[in-house]
Scaffold this active site. Structure first.
Site, mmCIF file in Angstrom:
data_model
loop_
_atom_site.group_PDB
_atom_site.id
_atom_site.type_symbol
_atom_site.label_atom_id
_atom_site.label_comp_id
_atom_site.label_asym_id
_atom_site.label_seq_id
_atom_site.Cartn_x
_atom_site.Cartn_y
_atom_site.Cartn_z
ATOM 1 N N CYS A 87 6.036 -1.360 0.843
ATOM 2 C CA CYS A 87 6.132 -2.375 -0.220
ATOM 3 C C CYS A 87 4.750 -2.592 -0.861
ATOM 4 O O CYS A 87 4.245 -1.703 -1.525
ATOM 5 C CB CYS A 87 6.733 -3.650 0.358
ATOM 6 N N HIS A 197 11.862 -1.776 3.353
ATOM 7 C CA HIS A 197 11.187 -2.232 4.579
ATOM 8 C C HIS A 197 11.832 -1.698 5.852
ATOM 9 O O HIS A 197 12.720 -2.355 6.399
ATOM 10 C CB HIS A 197 11.223 -3.763 4.627
ATOM 11 N N GLU A 199 10.511 -1.729 8.766
ATOM 12 C CA GLU A 199 10.126 -2.577 9.906
ATOM 13 C C GLU A 199 11.035 -3.792 10.051
ATOM 14 O O GLU A 199 11.056 -4.436 11.087
ATOM 15 C CB GLU A 199 8.653 -3.000 9.756
#
Lengths: 223, 84
Positions: A87, A197, A199
């Protein structure tokens, strides 16, 4: 695998990244402040996290690129160390010149925050080797400036060299990115930048685990 | 500090780079009844005071500032205006 997460002022996914890294690798990552001069020497993977570094002043990632720690990140990238920019981290990588192109305001001018379907288009690299080529995954996106832009020649080159690693699934491009590009590699294939994302989808409690294979790929690659 | 020169740097998107903000501004102007408004493109204006008398030096410095920070030359171009 030893990892480090860079923390810029107004990073806000640094802890998400740290939790995912610790859960999957078993090692706590070093949290490195932007004003520090060096990433720990034995670091295998450096993560540039999501957020709004330096308030997105001037352009997203433009100020972060000039921070002291980034000079060492750029050096380590050139030495072949693994860098993952998620990002805002992707924006920092394009501003730093470590990845080609630029990330512009979303085509619909709106901040988008939702899970998005992606295709893993490339698995011949250390970041996605544990995925199947063509596999569909769902990662959340949360950005206002994720519209990937590059000239036609650069786009052709990225595709020709197998450096487009993630594409938004057909009909799911949330930001107008050229050729549905969601994530790309550098020429040496040791730097990956992506807007979605991974994660945030490493724990079933958070709605999915599609992101785990990226960190497992890195562990497998680094040993 | 008495500044010798004042610069205005205009940073705009290169031709051919889509400008959704400009488009939205154009639509809004049309909706306000400004029927004559055609294409709109937007950008940034950065004003810089310089402690420098030599115009050529000032210009060279400003160009370097644009290349290094003020513009992302992948997508943007810049114009420099200098005033005493």
């Amino acid at each position: 695998m030893k990892s480090a997460v860079v923390v810029f002022p107004a990073s806000n996914c640094d802890r998400d990244a740290a939790v995912a890294l610790e859960q999957i690798t078993g090692n706590k990552p070093a949290m490195v402040w932007h004003a520090d001069s060096e990433i720990p020497k034995d670091t295998d993977l450096i993560v540039l996290p999501g957020g709004f570094s330096y308030g997105d002043y001037l352009r997203c990632g433009a100020m972060a690129r000039l921070s002291r720690v980034m000079q060492d990140v750029i050096k380590k990238a050139q030495e072949g160390r693994l860098i993952l920019g998620i990002c805002n981290g992707f924006q920092v990588l394009t501003e730093s010149g470590l990845l080609p192109g630029a990330l512009m305001r979303n085509a619909a001018l709106k901040f988008v925050c939702k899970p998005v379907g992606l295709t893993v288009t490339e698995t011949q690299n250390v970041f996605t080797r544990r995925y199947d080529a063509g596999q569909r995954v769902v990662f959340p996106v949360a950005h206002g400036e994720g519209n990937y832009v590059a000239d036609a020649e650069t786009l052709d080159r990225l595709e020709g060299e197998g450096r487009v690693v993630f594409r938004y699934a057909p009909g799911e491009n949330p930001n107008g990115s050229a050729r549905d590009i969601a994530g790309i590699l550098n020429e040496k294939r040791n730097v990956l930048g992506l807007m979605p994302h991974p994660e945030r989808v490493c724990d079933p409690l958070l709605g999915g685990t599609d992101g785990r294979a990226m960190f497992e790929s890195l562990i497998e690659a680094v040993g | 500090m008495e500044c010798e020169l004042k610069a205005r740097v205009f940073v705009t998107l290169k031709n051919g780079v889509l400008d959704p903000q400009g488009k939205a501004i154009g639509h809004a102007l049309n909706n306000l009844g400004f029927a004559s408004v055609g294409a709109v493109r937007q950008g940034k204006l950065i004003e810089i005071e310089l402690d420098e008398r030599d115009e050529a030096k000032a210009r060279a410095g400003l160009r370097e500032m644009c290349e290094k920070l003020l513009a992302n030359t992948v997508i943007e171009k810049y114009e420099i205006e200098l005033k005493a």
